[in-house]
Scaffold this active site. Structure first.
Site, PDB file in Angstrom:
ATOM      1  N   ASP A 240       4.687   4.353   1.750  1.00  0.00           N
ATOM      2  CA  ASP A 240       4.396   4.406   3.180  1.00  0.00           C
ATOM      3  C   ASP A 240       3.939   5.847   3.453  1.00  0.00           C
ATOM      4  O   ASP A 240       4.183   6.764   2.650  1.00  0.00           O
ATOM      5  CB  ASP A 240       5.613   4.017   4.031  1.00  0.00           C
ATOM      6  CG  ASP A 240       5.191   3.617   5.460  1.00  0.00           C
ATOM      7  OD1 ASP A 240       4.051   3.932   5.865  1.00  0.00           O
ATOM      8  OD2 ASP A 240       6.007   2.998   6.171  1.00  0.00           O
TER       9      ASP A 240
HETATM   10  C1  BGC Z   1       3.573   2.740   8.882  1.00  0.00           C
HETATM   11  C2  BGC Z   1       2.858   1.772   7.973  1.00  0.00           C
HETATM   12  C3  BGC Z   1       1.372   1.999   8.059  1.00  0.00           C
HETATM   13  C4  BGC Z   1       1.059   3.452   7.731  1.00  0.00           C
HETATM   14  C5  BGC Z   1      -0.416   3.777   7.807  1.00  0.00           C
HETATM   15  C6  BGC Z   1       3.127   4.176   8.657  1.00  0.00           C
HETATM   16  O1  BGC Z   1       3.643   5.006   9.640  1.00  0.00           O
HETATM   17  O2  BGC Z   1       4.965   2.641   8.678  1.00  0.00           O
HETATM   18  O3  BGC Z   1       3.169   0.454   8.333  1.00  0.00           O
HETATM   19  O4  BGC Z   1       0.710   1.141   7.183  1.00  0.00           O
HETATM   20  O5  BGC Z   1       1.728   4.274   8.664  1.00  0.00           O
HETATM   21  O6  BGC Z   1      -0.870   3.746   9.100  1.00  0.00           O
END
Ligand code: BGC
Length: 675
Positions: A240
């Site tokens: 993540d």
């Molecule tokens: C989120 C993810 C997301 C990523 C990219 C993160 O803050 O938890 O779900 O895919 O950002 O935007």
């Protein structure tokens, strides 16, 4: 080397088998190039390898269409949110959503979409409840597999997230989910497991949080032992965004199974750190390769190294995609209450309708966090009702002056109020007091009041539910939501959505909200409720919810009949077949979601009174009868035996409940199982 004609290298040959191309590509990469591929280049892009002609692999967020941030604010199809999609209980629609959103991302030349988001809705205050699918692991699995298959059918990689036990936003980059192996296996992991084993997902996103003390991005047990070795995952684990930062070291991430650190400017996986740790023998090239091959496989599978003309066509904002968005809204909106019945409204006899409330003209696509969409258009409830009523029914403001009043209230994606937002958990289940006043005033002025809730999570209704004859849960129903709502209110569409989450009467009824220990407190959150999540808890502890899991009304009625279970008794591994018949006994076409729950009546451990193990959505004309058939396998009967570290089905009686919801059981039977 400078003049390398890379096009002659075997991995560029699209006629070769995928594995041969992956093996060749791995062989061609230098150690430095391997290091450089381990971290992104920028927010949503990987690094290229110019020497070998490898272009940049691009990704953007899901799970409601192509996210605005990664797509540079391109206008896209806005699909209903995850909880609404799941409320359709229709995996065919999840598959269509998966394919359509993949076609949209393909149309901008990208290879990966960061979704579906499949964490269990453990706590109704979790800020991302709207984005996630359900509180139930079986429903979660079916909808996840369908979405992944749809996405990957057009050679776009799905990325199921956030693995694992990422069930709150509070302290999400620090908190440790303290969860038993049994709860992990029975509740939190099944959808990930199914997405791998059945959906063959090409990527998985490792979570921010720790699981039993270890960060998701370096969790060898989750990423290597379970994902890769046990379930056979062959794709790439993506961190993540910034989730690798708090991990202990570069080598624990490599050994832990992390393939790609996102976004760019990697912390654990910047080239220098990787080189230093490698030189110090902290990890081997073979260990690095076993993470990297998954990434190379994704490049080949998504056609990054193929002639773009040979790939499935991309398309965005097509009539077909808008139709899919509308269909999901039509089947996902849930009719919670309908006394009278007040609904559907008759367009020929209603003369005036009062439409009011703070959510009546609000747009929701561009909000909520990373899943936000710049929608090509968004039909609000007001627009939908205006379209429907044009030249037939007058829209007025005063409920006393109308035949019927429609009050559109609820939440929206709001950072300040902490409503349905990534990064923030909700503070309570309440809707604003002014909305409660508005509902009460409206129903006093006009008893024929319909409350439409726009929200991505359960809300309290105690203060007004009894006075109001009809309630509809609209969720955030995507770009066509207003039209779907109007069709449901006026009966053009017969509602068939069912709740994928229990609506509790009060927060304290939810096991995750028992205390600060179990939610929102210190750096550890204790999943003390074990497997008793959602309706499993409400059933076991005899707590009455406002609306139970699986609940949703229709404008027609259904009769259940002819339950047959065979063979009975059952022994060994063979499946148990359960069949029944459902008849539409009303005078309107409608769809019923037949739900199959089982209970292990005498078990050596405490087991839930009901566990969903099958469902089928039947579309029935008036008077029509259809049969539903389910097969239960050994795993369906099993619990996770912590002592044996294995699934275990115990001999004895199993009860079978067939319901229209988890609390509206229409048929009941049993069988004896001998192991
Ligand atoms: C989120 C993810 C997301 C990523 C990219 C993160 O803050 O938890 O779900 O895919 O950002 O935007």
């Amino acid at each position: 080397m400078a003049n390398l004609d890379y096009r002659t290298l075997p991995f560029w040959d699209s006629n070769l088998d995928v594995e041969a191309r992956v093996a060749d590509l791995l062989k061609q990469l230098t150690l430095q190039e391997k290091f450089s591929l381990c971290a992104g280049k920028s927010l949503f892009a990987m690094k290229p390898v110019p020497r070998l002609g490898i272009p940049i692999l691009h990704m953007s967020d899901g799970p409601h269409g192509v996210g605005a941030l990664g797509s540079h604010l391109k206008k896209m199809t806005y699909f209903p949110v995850g909880i609404c999609r799941t409320a359709t209980w229709n995996p065919a629609l999840a598959e269509q959503y998966g394919r359509a959103s993949a076609e949209e991302i393909r149309s901008i030349g990208y290879q990966m979409i960061l979704g579906p988001a499949i964490n269990i809705q453990r706590a109704p205050l979790c800020g991302r409840t709207f984005e996630y699918q359900t509180e139930d692991p079986y429903l979660n699995s079916r909808m996840a597999v369908a979405a992944v298959r749809g996405t990957q059918s057009v050679r776009v990689a799905a990325c199921v997230k956030h693995y694992a036990a990422n069930n709150q936003e509070f302290k999400r980059m620090r908190v440790s989910s303290e969860v038993s192996e049994r709860a992990l296996r029975e509740i939190y992991l099944p959808a990930f497991e199914a997405a791998v084993r059945e959906g063959n997902t090409w990527s998985v996103m490792a979570c921010y949080n720790r699981v039993n003390g270890v960060y998701g991005c370096e969790h060898r047990d989750l990423l290597v032992s379970k994902l890769r070795e046990e379930w056979g995952f062959r794709g790439v684990v993506v961190s993540d965004w910034y989730a690798a930062r708090p991990t202990s070291s570069t080598e624990t991430c490599v050994k832990g199974g992390l393939g790609l650190e996102m976004p760019g400017g990697g912390s654990r996986y910047n080239q220098k750190r990787l080189a230093t740790a490698f030189k110090a023998n902290k990890f081997t090239e073979a260990e690095l390769d076993s993470n990297l091959t998954g990434l190379l496989r994704v490049m080949i599978l998504t056609g990054l190294l193929d002639d773009p003309k040979s790939l499935p066509a991309g398309a965005r904002n097509t009539k077909e995609h808008f139709e899919i968005s509308r269909k999901i809204a039509e089947e996902g909106i849930v009719l919670l209450k309908n006394e009278g019945p007040l609904l559907p409204l008759d367009i020929n006899s209603v003369k005036k309708i009062a439409v009011l409330g703070p959510n009546v003209a609000r747009k929701n696509g561009f909000g909520g966090g990373s899943s936000m969409i710049r929608a090509a258009h968004e039909i609000t409830p007001l627009q939908g009702l205006k379209e429907k009523c044009k030249r037939k029914v007058k829209l007025v403001k005063n409920p006393a002056d109308a035949d019927v009043a429609v009050v559109v209230v609820g939440l929206h994606h709001c950072m300040l109020s902490h409503w349905d937002m990534e990064m923030y958990d909700k503070k309570s289940l309440a809707i604003p007091p002014a909305q409660v006043d508005l509902i009460q005033q409206t129903v006093t002025l006009n008893p024929k009041t319909v409350v439409v809730l726009v929200s991505g999570s359960p809300v309290e209704m105690d203060a007004w539910l009894e006075q109001v004859p009809a309630v509809v849960e609209m969720w955030y129903a995507g770009m066509e939501g207003g039209r779907a709502l109007a069709d449901i209110l006026f009966g053009g569409v017969n509602p068939s959505g069912k709740l994928p989450i229990t609506f509790p009467k009060r927060l304290a009824d939810s096991p995750a909200h028992a205390s600060e220990r179990t939610f929102g407190g210190a750096d550890k959150v204790f999943y003390d409720e074990g497997v008793f999540v959602g309706y499993r808890h409400f059933d076991a502890r005899g707590i009455e919810p406002i609306f139970p899991f699986g609940h949703g009304l229709s404008y027609t009625t259904f009769a259940y009949d002819q339950l047959e279970i065979s063979p009975a008794p059952v022994s060994g591994e063979g499946p148990v077949t359960v069949s029944l018949e459902v008849t539409n006994t009303g005078n309107r076409a409608g769809a019923e979601v037949v739900q199959l729950y089982i209970q292990d009546v005498e078990a050596s451990v405490e087991r839930p009174p009901k566990e969903l193990k099958g469902f089928q959505k039947l579309f029935l004309a008036p008077g029509e009868t259809q049969s539903a058939t389910f097969e239960l396998n050994l795993r369906d009967l099993s619990f996770w035996d912590e002592a044996a570290n294995a699934w275990k089905a115990e001999s004895g009686t199993f009860a079978v409940y067939i319901g229209s919801s988890s609390r509206d059981i229409r048929l009941q039977g049993e069988f004896d199982y001998t192991s």
